[in-house]
Scaffold this active site. Structure first.
Site, PDB file in Angstrom:
ATOM      1  N   LYS A 170       0.842  -1.194   0.000  1.00 51.40           N
ATOM      2  CA  LYS A 170       0.000   0.000   0.000  1.00 51.40           C
ATOM      3  C   LYS A 170       0.875   1.240   0.000  1.00 51.40           C
ATOM      4  O   LYS A 170       1.758   1.391   0.850  1.00 51.40           O
ATOM      5  CB  LYS A 170      -0.918   0.038   1.223  1.00 51.40           C
ATOM      6  CG  LYS A 170      -1.808   1.286   1.276  1.00 51.40           C
ATOM      7  CD  LYS A 170      -2.762   1.257   2.447  1.00 51.40           C
ATOM      8  CE  LYS A 170      -2.151   1.763   3.737  1.00 51.40           C
ATOM      9  NZ  LYS A 170      -2.049   3.244   3.775  1.00 51.40           N
ATOM     10  N   ASP A 187      -3.489   4.364  -1.938  1.00 47.51           N
ATOM     11  CA  ASP A 187      -4.453   4.785  -0.923  1.00 47.51           C
ATOM     12  C   ASP A 187      -4.350   6.284  -0.694  1.00 47.51           C
ATOM     13  O   ASP A 187      -3.806   6.743   0.306  1.00 47.51           O
ATOM     14  CB  ASP A 187      -4.178   4.004   0.374  1.00 47.51           C
ATOM     15  CG  ASP A 187      -5.203   4.288   1.453  1.00 47.51           C
ATOM     16  OD1 ASP A 187      -6.339   4.675   1.115  1.00 47.51           O
ATOM     17  OD2 ASP A 187      -4.864   4.127   2.643  1.00 47.51           O
ATOM     18  N   LYS A 211      -7.216   8.283  -1.080  1.00 48.42           N
ATOM     19  CA  LYS A 211      -8.532   8.692  -0.569  1.00 48.42           C
ATOM     20  C   LYS A 211      -9.046   9.966  -1.247  1.00 48.42           C
ATOM     21  O   LYS A 211      -9.337  10.970  -0.594  1.00 48.42           O
ATOM     22  CB  LYS A 211      -8.494   8.867   0.948  1.00 48.42           C
ATOM     23  CG  LYS A 211      -8.126   7.596   1.706  1.00 48.42           C
ATOM     24  CD  LYS A 211      -8.150   7.834   3.202  1.00 48.42           C
ATOM     25  CE  LYS A 211      -7.814   6.579   3.976  1.00 48.42           C
ATOM     26  NZ  LYS A 211      -6.410   6.148   3.834  1.00 48.42           N
ATOM     27  N   HIS A 234     -11.191  12.802  -2.596  1.00 48.68           N
ATOM     28  CA  HIS A 234     -12.479  13.371  -2.168  1.00 48.68           C
ATOM     29  C   HIS A 234     -12.525  14.805  -2.662  1.00 48.68           C
ATOM     30  O   HIS A 234     -11.893  15.687  -2.099  1.00 48.68           O
ATOM     31  CB  HIS A 234     -12.589  13.321  -0.639  1.00 48.68           C
ATOM     32  CG  HIS A 234     -13.904  13.798  -0.115  1.00 48.68           C
ATOM     33  ND1 HIS A 234     -14.174  13.881   1.223  1.00 48.68           N
ATOM     34  CD2 HIS A 234     -15.033  14.207  -0.754  1.00 48.68           C
ATOM     35  CE1 HIS A 234     -15.410  14.324   1.401  1.00 48.68           C
ATOM     36  NE2 HIS A 234     -15.947  14.533   0.211  1.00 48.68           N
ATOM     37  N   ASP A 235     -13.284  15.016  -3.749  1.00 47.02           N
ATOM     38  CA  ASP A 235     -13.302  16.343  -4.362  1.00 47.02           C
ATOM     39  C   ASP A 235     -14.544  16.443  -5.245  1.00 47.02           C
ATOM     40  O   ASP A 235     -15.412  15.561  -5.211  1.00 47.02           O
ATOM     41  CB  ASP A 235     -12.015  16.563  -5.175  1.00 47.02           C
ATOM     42  CG  ASP A 235     -11.529  18.004  -5.116  1.00 47.02           C
ATOM     43  OD1 ASP A 235     -12.334  18.899  -5.471  1.00 47.02           O
ATOM     44  OD2 ASP A 235     -10.381  18.232  -4.720  1.00 47.02           O
ATOM     45  N   PRO A 268     -16.678  16.210  -8.752  1.00 44.65           N
ATOM     46  CA  PRO A 268     -16.621  15.094  -9.711  1.00 44.65           C
ATOM     47  C   PRO A 268     -15.518  15.202 -10.754  1.00 44.65           C
ATOM     48  O   PRO A 268     -14.829  14.212 -11.033  1.00 44.65           O
ATOM     49  CB  PRO A 268     -18.015  15.131 -10.350  1.00 44.65           C
ATOM     50  CG  PRO A 268     -18.895  15.657  -9.264  1.00 44.65           C
ATOM     51  CD  PRO A 268     -18.062  16.692  -8.556  1.00 44.65           C
ATOM     52  N   THR A 284     -11.114   3.836  10.160  1.00 42.20           N
ATOM     53  CA  THR A 284     -11.059   2.958  11.330  1.00 42.20           C
ATOM     54  C   THR A 284     -10.511   3.657  12.571  1.00 42.20           C
ATOM     55  O   THR A 284     -10.553   3.093  13.662  1.00 42.20           O
ATOM     56  CB  THR A 284     -10.212   1.700  11.037  1.00 42.20           C
ATOM     57  OG1 THR A 284      -8.932   2.099  10.565  1.00 42.20           O
ATOM     58  CG2 THR A 284     -10.892   0.828   9.998  1.00 42.20           C
ATOM     59  N   GLY A 331       0.172  -2.986   8.572  1.00 37.23           N
ATOM     60  CA  GLY A 331       1.358  -2.135   8.524  1.00 37.23           C
ATOM     61  C   GLY A 331       2.349  -2.464   9.601  1.00 37.23           C
ATOM     62  O   GLY A 331       3.172  -3.357   9.473  1.00 37.23           O
ATOM     63  N   ARG A 332       2.267  -1.737  10.714  1.00 36.14           N
ATOM     64  CA  ARG A 332       3.288  -1.810  11.754  1.00 36.14           C
ATOM     65  C   ARG A 332       3.556  -3.206  12.308  1.00 36.14           C
ATOM     66  O   ARG A 332       4.721  -3.510  12.618  1.00 36.14           O
ATOM     67  CB  ARG A 332       2.933  -0.836  12.883  1.00 36.14           C
ATOM     68  CG  ARG A 332       3.231   0.609  12.503  1.00 36.14           C
ATOM     69  CD  ARG A 332       2.556   1.606  13.408  1.00 36.14           C
ATOM     70  NE  ARG A 332       1.115   1.653  13.153  1.00 36.14           N
ATOM     71  CZ  ARG A 332       0.302   2.571  13.670  1.00 36.14           C
ATOM     72  NH1 ARG A 332       0.783   3.496  14.466  1.00 36.14           N
ATOM     73  NH2 ARG A 332      -0.976   2.557  13.382  1.00 36.14           N
TER      74      ARG A 332
END
Length: 239
Positions: free
Chosen positions: A35, A62, A64, A66-67, A69, A126, A217-218
């Site tokens: 990722k 990843d 994300k 968001h704007d 169209p 999350t 991840g970690r």
């Protein structure tokens, strides 16, 4: 046909410098998916996707999106042309933006002679817990209501899957059968530190609940032996 457990695990390269991420990705035996998040992408640029793909790895981008169209569409078109196979958008961008993003991603992949990526709509991050979500964002819906509502909005818009907490995977899977993808961060083996994740589950539990792939991840990247940690996660999926 049984699915290779390594195909189920996406290792998050969060917190790594570009050179460190590239070295790490080649040192973990059996690694299939990585990722690339905002921090690495901002530092390394789009080239990091090509560099990881050149090493035989599949990339979950990843960012994300968001704007509006048009901007969502342009971003997804370019992300698909890079060769990213999973790309995140925010479900709360709305149906018009989601539809535009999906169409543009297909177009971008076709122009680059690549297979179309799967867009994943982020429902509720999350890191959120319910009381804080309602208090800070003035959202009256509980997480248990908001996640499926955003998932349905995304599916209706033609998006191929969602990012969700493993806690919500079973409920979403009951309404969205395969091939709708459910990609779940917030994966922690028993005894592992939770960190900044508020809603977590173990790897085998999350797959049993209906998750398609797990983002880890970690617990792997900060392990003293990342290859062994990755192998242990794969083995846990086989038990």
């Amino acid at each position: 046909m049984a699915i290779n457990p390594a195909d189920r695990i996406i290792v998050a390269l969060d917190g790594m410098a570009p050179d460190q991420a590239l070295v790490f990705a080649t040192q973990v035996e059996g690694l299939c998916w990585v990722k690339v998040g905002l921090e690495l992408f901002v530092q390394a640029g789009p080239e990091v996707v090509a560099q990881l793909r050149d090493k035989g790895l599949r990339v979950f981008l990843d960012l994300k999106f968001h704007d509006i169209p048009a901007t969502m569409a342009g971003s997804c078109r370019r992300a698909a042309a890079l060769g990213a196979e999973l790309i995140t958008v925010h479900a709360c961008a709305g149906s018009e933006a989601l539809q535009a993003a999906q169409a543009a991603a297909v177009e971008g992949a076709q122009q680059a002679c690549l297979n179309a990526p799967t867009l994943l709509a982020v429902t509720v991050l999350t890191s959120w817990e319910e009381q804080r979500l309602q208090r800070e964002l003035a959202i009256s819906q509980g997480i248990a209501e908001r996640v499926p509502a955003l998932a349905q909005l995304s599916a209706t818009a033609g998006i191929g899957g969602c990012v969700c907490s493993p806690i919500e995977a079973a409920a979403l899977r009951s309404h969205h059968p395969n091939p709708f993808a459910l990609v779940t961060p917030g994966i922690r083996s028993k005894g592992a530190a939770v960190g900044d994740q508020a809603r977590v589950m173990g790897p085998a539990e999350a797959i049993a609940a209906g998750a398609s792939q797990l983002v880890i991840g970690r617990p792997i990247t900060r392990s003293a032996d990342p290859s062994a940690a990755f192998s242990a996660c794969c083995t846990e999926l086989l038990d």
